[in-house]
Enzyme design. Structure first.
Site: not given
Ligand code: AMP
Length: 125
Positions: A39-40, A112, A105-106, A110, A97
């Site tokens: 994770d970034i 975690h 958010e993405v 995914h 999530n």
């Molecule tokens: P979520 O809130 O479960 O959708 O988590 C999205 C996660 O993606 C967050 O923990 C971010 O820090 C992570 N994230 C967003 N962009 C990147 C990226 N380019 N590389 C790695 N992790 C990312």
């Protein structure tokens, strides 16, 4: 801003771009069905994301539309990443999530993997 997990898959999301090699990631593991990377913005000493390679918005979408082989491959990849990163003996947390209330958010499924320290209560009360 959390996404609406009922929307169709959007090919321009950041994890789709990582899968296509358009933007870099710190890769941890890859096989036919899954990609894992750091994770970034880590929220624990070990914070790894594992994503299926197929175009699935969320856990809900994947569980409804995913082929059995994709689901088995994804679940096994998560287990392997946990084992290979030394998370099993000390323990870890696995989290997906999903949609608005889940804070997703993405819009590419995914999970975690958090570890490396005692993680405390599951949710803030
Ligand atoms: P979520 O809130 O479960 O959708 O988590 C999205 C996660 O993606 C967050 O923990 C971010 O820090 C992570 N994230 C967003 N962009 C990147 C990226 N380019 N590389 C790695 N992790 C990312």
């Amino acid at each position: 801003m959390p996404i609406d997990a009922t929307l169709p898959y959007d090919d321009s999301n950041i994890f789709a771009r990582i899968l296509r090699g358009e933007i870099p990631s710190k890769k941890v593991y890859e096989d036919e069905f899954a990609l894992a990377f750091h994770d970034i913005s880590p929220a624990a000493p070990i914070h790894i994301l594992v994503i299926p390679k197929g175009p699935y918005v969320s856990w809900d979408d994947f569980s409804a539309r995913g082929a059995d082989a994709e689901i088995a491959g994804f679940v096994r990849a998560i287990g392997k990443v946990a084992r290979d990163n030394g998370l099993v003996a000390p323990g870890y947390r696995l989290l997906a999530n999903t949609g608005g209330h889940g804070g997703q958010e993405v819009p590419h499924l995914h999970v975690h993997l958090f570890g490396g320290r005692a993680l405390g209560p599951m949710l803030a009360r």
